[in-house]
Design a protein around this motif. Structure first.
Motif, PDB file in Angstrom:
ATOM      1  N   PRO A  43       7.834   3.316   9.386  1.00  0.00           N
ATOM      2  CA  PRO A  43       7.102   2.045   9.417  1.00  0.00           C
ATOM      3  C   PRO A  43       7.425   1.223  10.659  1.00  0.00           C
ATOM      4  CG  PRO A  43       7.940   2.470   7.217  1.00  0.00           C
ATOM      5  CD  PRO A  43       8.535   3.529   8.107  1.00  0.00           C
ATOM      6  N   ILE A  47       4.756  -0.041  13.444  1.00  0.00           N
ATOM      7  CA  ILE A  47       4.613  -1.452  13.806  1.00  0.00           C
ATOM      8  C   ILE A  47       4.667  -1.623  15.318  1.00  0.00           C
ATOM      9  CG2 ILE A  47       5.784  -3.700  13.740  1.00  0.00           C
ATOM     10  CD1 ILE A  47       6.525  -3.073  10.824  1.00  0.00           C
ATOM     11  N   ALA A 117      -0.374  -1.976  11.197  1.00  0.00           N
ATOM     12  CA  ALA A 117       1.004  -2.142  10.760  1.00  0.00           C
ATOM     13  C   ALA A 117       1.597  -3.382  11.419  1.00  0.00           C
ATOM     14  CB  ALA A 117       1.826  -0.908  11.130  1.00  0.00           C
ATOM     15  N   ALA A 149      -1.425  -2.632   5.225  1.00  0.00           N
ATOM     16  CA  ALA A 149      -0.237  -2.740   6.082  1.00  0.00           C
ATOM     17  C   ALA A 149       1.037  -2.771   5.253  1.00  0.00           C
ATOM     18  CB  ALA A 149      -0.341  -3.979   6.966  1.00  0.00           C
ATOM     19  N   ASN A 152       2.231   0.504   4.111  1.00  0.00           N
ATOM     20  CA  ASN A 152       2.523   1.450   5.195  1.00  0.00           C
ATOM     21  C   ASN A 152       1.436   2.511   5.370  1.00  0.00           C
ATOM     22  OD1 ASN A 152       5.079   0.268   5.845  1.00  0.00           O
ATOM     23  ND2 ASN A 152       5.992   1.352   4.109  1.00  0.00           N
ATOM     24  N   THR A 154      -0.857   2.576   7.680  1.00  0.00           N
ATOM     25  CA  THR A 154      -1.011   2.947   9.086  1.00  0.00           C
ATOM     26  C   THR A 154      -0.066   4.080   9.432  1.00  0.00           C
ATOM     27  OG1 THR A 154      -1.664   0.695   9.720  1.00  0.00           O
ATOM     28  CG2 THR A 154      -0.908   2.151  11.480  1.00  0.00           C
TER      29      THR A 154
END
Length: 281
Positions: A43, A47, A117, A149, A152, A154
């Motif tokens: 994650p 991001i 994210a 988002a 998680n 993405t």
């Protein structure tokens, strides 16, 4: 010598492939609703990649003067989104440190919204103009996208894309195609940008529906608007589905499920409590 060199190359690549397959088998995570997820991308990495992809996506649009042109519309989106973010941070404290952002993109033909994210969001004017959502309905869109988002998704979609590339690499190795076996994986920022345009799985959609309708209800928006939103989305498609529906596949029983969820979420909506707005630039 050529045959021996090729043998060493093939053997080393096969060893690498075995290690990669073991990684695929062990790289699992659990979503907020308890669903098992493939997570080759952390994650945190998703991001970071999304932050770069967001900047790259917005820069040319900013130069063309297509970002936040309508102050009233942009403020409306920020206010609704800000109330939902407040609830997201309460339920998911790790998102407190996210660099939350939402922009309205001037594109009247695109009926879409997304959240990368780390809370990097965009809403297209086509969604506002063609769907004409009420505040309650727009809150369902933003709650749904924010939930992607928070869960998680993405990172999950980036991981699925990577797994596909690894599979193609495995085929190339198996057939001895050295020309294609050495292809590099897609860059992280590009993968993050592509992830928002990839179709979500139905399990991801159901997860975002469940989480999003709760976030919106806790933020003070009527959960029954989720079903009417999807009715409007389908009508906005005209001769074909809008982009939002192409990346958000709709199960046949979705509206029925949303109506059932709405009844469960009404207590959150009816709570007599303050609904503060998270400040967004």
């Amino acid at each position: 010598m050529k045959g021996k060199s090729h043998y060493k190359y093939t053997k080393s690549m096969k060893n690498w492939l075995i290690i990669t397959i073991l990684l695929l088998l062990t790289a699992c995570a659990t979503s907020p609703t308890g669903r098992s997820q493939l997570m080759l991308i952390s994650p945190e990495h998703a991001i970071s990649a999304s932050r770069e992809a967001y900047a790259q996506t917005l820069l040319p649009l900013q130069k063309e003067g297509k970002i936040d042109n309508d102050n009233r519309a942009s403020q409306r989106v920020r206010d609704i989104t800000g109330r939902i973010i407040t609830q997201a941070i309460i339920l998911f404290p790790q998102s407190r440190d996210w660099e939350w952002s939402v922009k309205v993109i001037d594109d009247p033909e695109t009926v879409n919204a997304w959240c990368m994210a780390g809370g990097k969001m965009a809403v297209y004017t086509g969604l506002l103009e063609k769907v004409q959502p009420t505040d309650d309905e727009l809150a369902q869109v933003m709650g749904h996208e924010i939930s992607h988002a928070l869960a998680n998704h993405t990172a999950e979609r980036m991981s699925m894309a990577m797994a596909t590339q690894i599979g193609m690499l495995g085929v190339a190795i198996a057939v001895g195609d050295s020309d294609h076996a050495g292809l590099a994986l897609t860059g992280s920022a590009l993968a993050a940008a592509l992830a928002i345009n990839l179709p979500n799985s139905r399990s991801s959609e159901s997860e975002a529906d469940l989480m999003g309708i709760e976030l919106a209800a806790r933020a003070g928006y009527n959960p029954h608007a989720a079903a009417t939103l999807w009715q409007k989305m389908e009508k906005a498609g005209g001769g074909g589905p809008p982009q939002f529906l192409s990346t958000h596949p709709s199960p046949t029983n979705r509206q029925e499920t949303l109506q059932q969820l709405a009844a469960q979420m009404m207590p959150y909506y009816l709570e007599k409590t303050e609904r503060p707005i998270y400040p967004l630039d």
